[in-house]
Scaffold this motif. Sequence first.
Motif, PDB file in Angstrom:
ATOM      1  N   SER A  40      83.809  65.468 -11.246  1.00 45.52           N
ATOM      2  CA  SER A  40      84.705  66.587 -11.499  1.00 45.52           C
ATOM      3  C   SER A  40      84.878  66.759 -13.010  1.00 45.52           C
ATOM      4  O   SER A  40      84.408  65.936 -13.790  1.00 45.52           O
ATOM      5  CB  SER A  40      86.046  66.304 -10.829  1.00 45.52           C
ATOM      6  OG  SER A  40      87.027  67.135 -11.388  1.00 45.52           O
ATOM      7  N   GLY A  41      85.545  67.827 -13.398  1.00 45.58           N
ATOM      8  CA  GLY A  41      85.921  67.976 -14.790  1.00 45.58           C
ATOM      9  C   GLY A  41      84.828  68.469 -15.712  1.00 45.58           C
ATOM     10  O   GLY A  41      84.816  68.170 -16.903  1.00 45.58           O
ATOM     11  N   HIS A  42      83.857  69.207 -15.178  1.00 42.43           N
ATOM     12  CA  HIS A  42      82.860  69.818 -16.051  1.00 42.43           C
ATOM     13  C   HIS A  42      82.972  71.334 -15.984  1.00 42.43           C
ATOM     14  O   HIS A  42      83.734  71.869 -15.196  1.00 42.43           O
ATOM     15  CB  HIS A  42      81.449  69.380 -15.632  1.00 42.43           C
ATOM     16  CG  HIS A  42      81.210  67.932 -15.854  1.00 42.43           C
ATOM     17  ND1 HIS A  42      81.037  67.390 -17.095  1.00 42.43           N
ATOM     18  CD2 HIS A  42      81.119  66.904 -14.985  1.00 42.43           C
ATOM     19  CE1 HIS A  42      80.861  66.092 -16.991  1.00 42.43           C
ATOM     20  NE2 HIS A  42      80.912  65.758 -15.723  1.00 42.43           N
ATOM     21  N   PHE A  43      82.153  71.983 -16.800  1.00 45.31           N
ATOM     22  CA  PHE A  43      82.161  73.444 -16.798  1.00 45.31           C
ATOM     23  C   PHE A  43      81.313  73.958 -15.647  1.00 45.31           C
ATOM     24  O   PHE A  43      80.412  73.261 -15.159  1.00 45.31           O
ATOM     25  CB  PHE A  43      81.612  73.975 -18.111  1.00 45.31           C
ATOM     26  CG  PHE A  43      82.382  73.530 -19.298  1.00 45.31           C
ATOM     27  CD1 PHE A  43      83.586  74.132 -19.626  1.00 45.31           C
ATOM     28  CD2 PHE A  43      81.916  72.501 -20.101  1.00 45.31           C
ATOM     29  CE1 PHE A  43      84.307  73.711 -20.719  1.00 45.31           C
ATOM     30  CE2 PHE A  43      82.623  72.076 -21.196  1.00 45.31           C
ATOM     31  CZ  PHE A  43      83.828  72.681 -21.516  1.00 45.31           C
ATOM     32  N   LEU A  44      81.587  75.200 -15.265  1.00 50.40           N
ATOM     33  CA  LEU A  44      80.808  75.852 -14.218  1.00 50.40           C
ATOM     34  C   LEU A  44      79.318  75.811 -14.561  1.00 50.40           C
ATOM     35  O   LEU A  44      78.468  75.530 -13.711  1.00 50.40           O
ATOM     36  CB  LEU A  44      81.277  77.298 -14.098  1.00 50.40           C
ATOM     37  CG  LEU A  44      80.902  78.028 -12.810  1.00 50.40           C
ATOM     38  CD1 LEU A  44      81.469  77.279 -11.623  1.00 50.40           C
ATOM     39  CD2 LEU A  44      81.416  79.445 -12.844  1.00 50.40           C
TER      40      LEU A  44
END
Lengths: 377, 323
Positions: free
Chosen positions: B155-159
């Motif tokens: 989790s916690g990344h850019f699209l």
Amino acid sequence: MSVPYARLPGWVEYGLIPLVNLAVAFLVAGLVVLLVGENPLEAAYHLINGAFGRGEYIGFTLYYATTFIFTGLAVAVAFHAGLFNIGGEGQAYVGGIGVALACLWLDQVMPWYVVFPLAIVGSAFFGALWAFLPGWLQARRGSHIVITTIMFNFIASSLMVYLLTRVLKPLGSMAPQTRTFAEGGQLPKLDWLLSIFGLNVGTAPFNISFLLALAAAFAVWVLIWRTRLGYEMRTMGHSPSAARYAGIRESRIIVITMMISGGLAGMMALNPIMGEQFRMQLDFVQGAGFVGIAVALMGRSHPGGIIPAAILFGVLYQGGAEIAFEMPSISRDMIVIIQGLVILFAGALENMFRPAITRAFATRGQRAAAVVQTKGA
Amino acid sequence: MDFFHVLVVLLESTIRVSVPLVFAALAGLFTERAGVFDISLEGKMLGAAFAAGAAAAVSQSVWVGLAAAILVSVLLSLVHGYASITQRGNQIVSGVAINFIVAGATVILGEAWFRQGGRTPALVEGARFQIVNFPGADAIRDVPIVGPVYADLLSGHFLLTYFAFAMVPISWWILFRTRFGLRLRAVGENPGAVDTAGISVIWLRYRAVICCGILCGFAGAYLSLAMTAGFVKGMTAGKGYIALAALIFAKWRPVNVMFACLLFGFLDALAIRLQGTPLPLIGQVPVQLMQALPYILTVVLLAGFIGKAIPPKAGGVPYVKER
């Protein structure tokens, strides 16, 4: 395979077509100037004036040209053997080690005319060494020379950062550079050459390595068109299979060509290190290796074309500095655009205008022939 | 536990720096598989990053920025295509030219339009990509092992990050499971045969070049709209060449491309991490050596010392129809 283009007279092939390509490159550059909201004619005026307006400016123009003659010759020599040496940047950078070592060793005890030959040998040796590996890899292991030389540029850059921050830096200094050379490590200026024409070179670092560059250009001409090695190189450049059938040892030629090319690129380091800064700094090459590509393309890989092409780029660099000074909204990066456009139009798109020009000459030729016929009748 | 924490942080930054490499290397995969060498990945990425930063700053919309990035990158690709396909010019020369033109133009235009030393204005919230948090990521962060992996690695990344990694199987599918992909690969191996089959070599190569442009557009947009809030001059800093190295290292195969990019990204993250800290047994490794490692590895691979990298056969050769 069919010959795509008809043969044109020499002056069209080597004069008109490069000029047309150059003119288009400058037109597009002019459009960029317009886009920025400045007057292209004013920029052109500052360019010419900044390059030739004073003796000092001419000195700077020729100083830059010296650098570009070396790197242009380096690219051209490889071109003749069908090799694209994109690694002039790294070879010139590593060549600097040879210059720096000669100067650091002897500058305090020997005059420049003793140090200079050693520095020449050193720069050529290290430049050739850095080109030897890609050449050897291409010849023996079949790795693509373009890719390996690109990789070697980056490796050279890391190596030099390491050397300048850890090894060659004087103790107690923070700046990533060698110590300043004493008098023995400084090349004399060529002020007398310009004073023949009544010009004062002023502070311009126009130095004796210019004469070395001219000598190198002559040597390259002799090598390519007057020696057996040059003949073999050109044969391989035209047709590797023909060269193979003729019994030319391909791998030997590749390695030797690359080493000559790298040596020439390495000698470029003499000009900024011994001629201007009197020390080796980080990133002293400043893209000159890539300018060499444009110079070689513009000069059609012939020393007689490379010298004027190198001077043209000297004009761009020195005049460009003047533009940046006089017109603050145009920075020196304008040179980079022009350089790219010259490479694009004189190199990749070199045949774009050829069909139209060929047609123009063909119709003229027919008309002339028709006139002769009617007269004869 | 401490080691595990370091590892997670290291892998997280590996993913972050690998994304532009993945996009750019996949971009190169499309053109090079079609027989057009492309060393202008760097220039296209830089041009796209600038277009994204400038358009997003003016429009305050991240999507306008992304669209501008793709548009500019595709246009640059078409220039490369025109020079190397239609005009049959030297592909390397054309690529070098594009890199130069973009490097200069981004600074000149950026300075003229925004007057911030070649930067675009810092982007506000709606004008840049936001981090995507998976459901429950915060809740389970404290669970050992699984928590950090789920919350920080997945989790916690850019699209765009997820899209980049999704593009790996998609590219594989396009290239190896569709008719278009089959023809595209054929045109890079034996354009004469494709021509004989009545398929236009030129149009196929143009389409490959356009695919390359689109992917480079994403790479550039990631740099200026996700990784940082705005364009900084020269922000690609050789990533295009690393991507090229990764492409060769991966022997022109999509899944290998991803792993090569992750490896090079990992080396990069490690180099930053190890700066100044001595390693057991080896002692202090110079940062410069770590930085040069991707290039050295690529040279070693090209030399055939670790397997052989065989490029598409017709690569770098313009196609001339026999008459």
